[in-house]
Scaffold this motif. Structure first.
Motif, PDB file in Angstrom:
ATOM      1  N   ASN A  68      35.303  44.718  41.215  1.00 30.01           N
ATOM      2  CA  ASN A  68      36.443  45.422  40.625  1.00 30.01           C
ATOM      3  C   ASN A  68      36.858  44.810  39.276  1.00 30.01           C
ATOM      4  O   ASN A  68      37.947  45.072  38.786  1.00 30.01           O
ATOM      5  CB  ASN A  68      37.629  45.438  41.587  1.00 30.01           C
ATOM      6  CG  ASN A  68      38.164  44.052  41.884  1.00 30.01           C
ATOM      7  OD1 ASN A  68      37.659  43.053  41.399  1.00 30.01           O
ATOM      8  ND2 ASN A  68      39.194  43.991  42.711  1.00 30.01           N
ATOM      9  N   ARG A  69      35.984  44.011  38.697  1.00 28.81           N
ATOM     10  CA  ARG A  69      36.138  43.406  37.364  1.00 28.81           C
ATOM     11  C   ARG A  69      37.237  42.353  37.281  1.00 28.81           C
ATOM     12  O   ARG A  69      37.641  41.972  36.197  1.00 28.81           O
ATOM     13  CB  ARG A  69      36.370  44.481  36.297  1.00 28.81           C
ATOM     14  CG  ARG A  69      35.182  45.385  36.115  1.00 28.81           C
ATOM     15  CD  ARG A  69      35.371  46.272  34.930  1.00 28.81           C
ATOM     16  NE  ARG A  69      34.199  47.120  34.785  1.00 28.81           N
ATOM     17  CZ  ARG A  69      34.233  48.317  34.308  1.00 28.81           C
ATOM     18  NH1 ARG A  69      35.373  48.828  33.904  1.00 28.81           N
ATOM     19  NH2 ARG A  69      33.149  49.026  34.205  1.00 28.81           N
ATOM     20  N   ARG A  70      37.723  41.913  38.407  1.00 27.82           N
ATOM     21  CA  ARG A  70      38.671  40.797  38.387  1.00 27.82           C
ATOM     22  C   ARG A  70      37.861  39.502  38.456  1.00 27.82           C
ATOM     23  O   ARG A  70      36.802  39.461  39.069  1.00 27.82           O
ATOM     24  CB  ARG A  70      39.621  40.876  39.566  1.00 27.82           C
ATOM     25  CG  ARG A  70      40.558  42.041  39.439  1.00 27.82           C
ATOM     26  CD  ARG A  70      41.721  41.848  40.316  1.00 27.82           C
ATOM     27  NE  ARG A  70      42.613  42.979  40.192  1.00 27.82           N
ATOM     28  CZ  ARG A  70      43.904  42.877  40.280  1.00 27.82           C
ATOM     29  NH1 ARG A  70      44.462  41.725  40.493  1.00 27.82           N
ATOM     30  NH2 ARG A  70      44.657  43.951  40.169  1.00 27.82           N
ATOM     31  N   PRO A  71      38.360  38.435  37.846  1.00 25.42           N
ATOM     32  CA  PRO A  71      37.567  37.201  37.837  1.00 25.42           C
ATOM     33  C   PRO A  71      37.485  36.563  39.220  1.00 25.42           C
ATOM     34  O   PRO A  71      38.434  36.586  39.997  1.00 25.42           O
ATOM     35  CB  PRO A  71      38.339  36.295  36.879  1.00 25.42           C
ATOM     36  CG  PRO A  71      39.728  36.806  36.885  1.00 25.42           C
ATOM     37  CD  PRO A  71      39.624  38.284  37.119  1.00 25.42           C
ATOM     38  N   MET A  72      36.317  36.015  39.537  1.00 29.29           N
ATOM     39  CA  MET A  72      36.120  35.266  40.774  1.00 29.29           C
ATOM     40  C   MET A  72      36.242  33.772  40.471  1.00 29.29           C
ATOM     41  O   MET A  72      36.886  33.039  41.193  1.00 29.29           O
ATOM     42  CB  MET A  72      34.739  35.553  41.372  1.00 29.29           C
ATOM     43  CG  MET A  72      34.476  34.746  42.599  1.00 29.29           C
ATOM     44  SD  MET A  72      32.888  34.954  43.443  1.00 29.29           S
ATOM     45  CE  MET A  72      31.833  35.733  42.337  1.00 29.29           C
ATOM     46  N   VAL A  73      35.625  33.343  39.386  1.00 31.18           N
ATOM     47  CA  VAL A  73      35.668  31.941  38.993  1.00 31.18           C
ATOM     48  C   VAL A  73      35.637  31.863  37.466  1.00 31.18           C
ATOM     49  O   VAL A  73      34.942  32.633  36.818  1.00 31.18           O
ATOM     50  CB  VAL A  73      34.501  31.134  39.624  1.00 31.18           C
ATOM     51  CG1 VAL A  73      33.165  31.690  39.236  1.00 31.18           C
ATOM     52  CG2 VAL A  73      34.577  29.667  39.247  1.00 31.18           C
ATOM     53  N   GLU A  74      36.430  30.950  36.932  1.00 26.79           N
ATOM     54  CA  GLU A  74      36.467  30.719  35.486  1.00 26.79           C
ATOM     55  C   GLU A  74      36.513  29.221  35.241  1.00 26.79           C
ATOM     56  O   GLU A  74      37.198  28.495  35.965  1.00 26.79           O
ATOM     57  CB  GLU A  74      37.716  31.337  34.852  1.00 26.79           C
ATOM     58  CG  GLU A  74      37.637  32.804  34.611  1.00 26.79           C
ATOM     59  CD  GLU A  74      38.846  33.308  33.843  1.00 26.79           C
ATOM     60  OE1 GLU A  74      38.646  34.084  32.909  1.00 26.79           O
ATOM     61  OE2 GLU A  74      39.970  32.913  34.180  1.00 26.79           O
ATOM     62  N   GLY A  75      35.786  28.780  34.220  1.00 29.79           N
ATOM     63  CA  GLY A  75      35.806  27.371  33.869  1.00 29.79           C
ATOM     64  C   GLY A  75      35.035  27.114  32.596  1.00 29.79           C
ATOM     65  O   GLY A  75      34.670  28.040  31.867  1.00 29.79           O
ATOM     66  N   CYS A  90      40.884  35.262  44.279  1.00 30.26           N
ATOM     67  CA  CYS A  90      40.537  36.282  45.264  1.00 30.26           C
ATOM     68  C   CYS A  90      40.354  37.599  44.511  1.00 30.26           C
ATOM     69  O   CYS A  90      40.726  37.707  43.338  1.00 30.26           O
ATOM     70  CB  CYS A  90      41.651  36.436  46.300  1.00 30.26           C
ATOM     71  SG  CYS A  90      41.891  34.967  47.317  1.00 30.26           S
ATOM     72  N   ASN A  91      39.823  38.615  45.191  1.00 27.51           N
ATOM     73  CA  ASN A  91      39.573  39.879  44.501  1.00 27.51           C
ATOM     74  C   ASN A  91      40.852  40.650  44.194  1.00 27.51           C
ATOM     75  O   ASN A  91      40.812  41.655  43.509  1.00 27.51           O
ATOM     76  CB  ASN A  91      38.590  40.756  45.290  1.00 27.51           C
ATOM     77  CG  ASN A  91      39.108  41.138  46.651  1.00 27.51           C
ATOM     78  OD1 ASN A  91      40.093  40.605  47.145  1.00 27.51           O
ATOM     79  ND2 ASN A  91      38.418  42.064  47.284  1.00 27.51           N
ATOM     80  N   ASP A  92      42.012  40.177  44.667  1.00 28.23           N
ATOM     81  CA  ASP A  92      43.277  40.816  44.281  1.00 28.23           C
ATOM     82  C   ASP A  92      43.931  40.098  43.101  1.00 28.23           C
ATOM     83  O   ASP A  92      44.994  40.476  42.648  1.00 28.23           O
ATOM     84  CB  ASP A  92      44.235  40.899  45.466  1.00 28.23           C
ATOM     85  CG  ASP A  92      44.734  39.528  45.913  1.00 28.23           C
ATOM     86  OD1 ASP A  92      44.163  38.500  45.488  1.00 28.23           O
ATOM     87  OD2 ASP A  92      45.704  39.493  46.699  1.00 28.23           O
ATOM     88  N   GLY A  93      43.288  39.042  42.602  1.00 28.76           N
ATOM     89  CA  GLY A  93      43.771  38.350  41.405  1.00 28.76           C
ATOM     90  C   GLY A  93      44.551  37.078  41.675  1.00 28.76           C
ATOM     91  O   GLY A  93      44.945  36.400  40.739  1.00 28.76           O
ATOM     92  N   THR A  94      44.797  36.725  42.939  1.00 26.96           N
ATOM     93  CA  THR A  94      45.540  35.497  43.222  1.00 26.96           C
ATOM     94  C   THR A  94      44.616  34.287  43.144  1.00 26.96           C
ATOM     95  O   THR A  94      43.477  34.336  43.576  1.00 26.96           O
ATOM     96  CB  THR A  94      46.189  35.534  44.629  1.00 26.96           C
ATOM     97  OG1 THR A  94      45.170  35.726  45.597  1.00 26.96           O
ATOM     98  CG2 THR A  94      47.214  36.637  44.734  1.00 26.96           C
ATOM     99  N   ARG A  95      45.135  33.208  42.572  1.00 27.06           N
ATOM    100  CA  ARG A  95      44.359  31.964  42.462  1.00 27.06           C
ATOM    101  C   ARG A  95      44.442  31.253  43.807  1.00 27.06           C
ATOM    102  O   ARG A  95      45.525  30.949  44.288  1.00 27.06           O
ATOM    103  CB  ARG A  95      44.943  31.085  41.362  1.00 27.06           C
ATOM    104  CG  ARG A  95      44.185  29.792  41.168  1.00 27.06           C
ATOM    105  CD  ARG A  95      44.786  28.914  40.095  1.00 27.06           C
ATOM    106  NE  ARG A  95      44.638  29.545  38.803  1.00 27.06           N
ATOM    107  CZ  ARG A  95      45.651  29.785  37.978  1.00 27.06           C
ATOM    108  NH1 ARG A  95      46.867  29.452  38.299  1.00 27.06           N
ATOM    109  NH2 ARG A  95      45.440  30.349  36.815  1.00 27.06           N
TER     110      ARG A  95
END
Length: 134
Positions: A68-75, A90-95
């Protein structure tokens, strides 16, 4: 006063005598009916995935997205190694997890407690993954 009394009597007579029996309301049945709005789309199942960073392409900024184009991991990658703070979503956007990497090895792991809604210091990544896999 006589006129008002006569008017009231006439109105009462008309209502009670069935003079209104011929009165009808015409409803146009040929008019298109509006379709009800479509039901809302089904909610996605909450998914919190862990993926170990792959810094082999030597990109400076690393990001993997869900469908759904939300980030899973960023670094951030530095010379092929994961370095610094990495955020897992998470796929709903919560860290749900924050990992401090040093030369591709996880150091401090902060994990979101789903019951309290606060971050706590986890012993390792596996502990946090187990909490969120339930």
């Amino acid at each position: 006063m006589k006129r008002s009394l006569l008017a009231v009597l006439a109105a009462t007579l008309l209502l009670s005598s069935g003079a209104w029996a011929g009165f009808s309301v015409h409803v146009d049945n040929n008019r298109r009916t509006h379709n009800p709005p479509p039901p809302p789309p089904p909610r996605e199942r909450l998914e919190c995935r862990f993926e170990k960073p792959d810094c082999r392409p030597r990109e400076h900024h690393y990001r993997v997205d869900y469908r759904n184009r939300r980030p899973m991991v960023e670094g951030r990658c530095d010379r092929g190694d994961a370095e610094g703070r990495w955020d897992y979503f998470c796929n709903d956007g919560t860290r749900w997890m924050i990992v401090d990497f040093h030369r591709n090895h996880p150091g401090r792991v902060d994990c979101l407690d789903p019951r309290r809604g606060r971050m706590f210091a986890a012993r390792n990544v596996r502990e946090c993954v187990d909490i969120h896999d339930r």
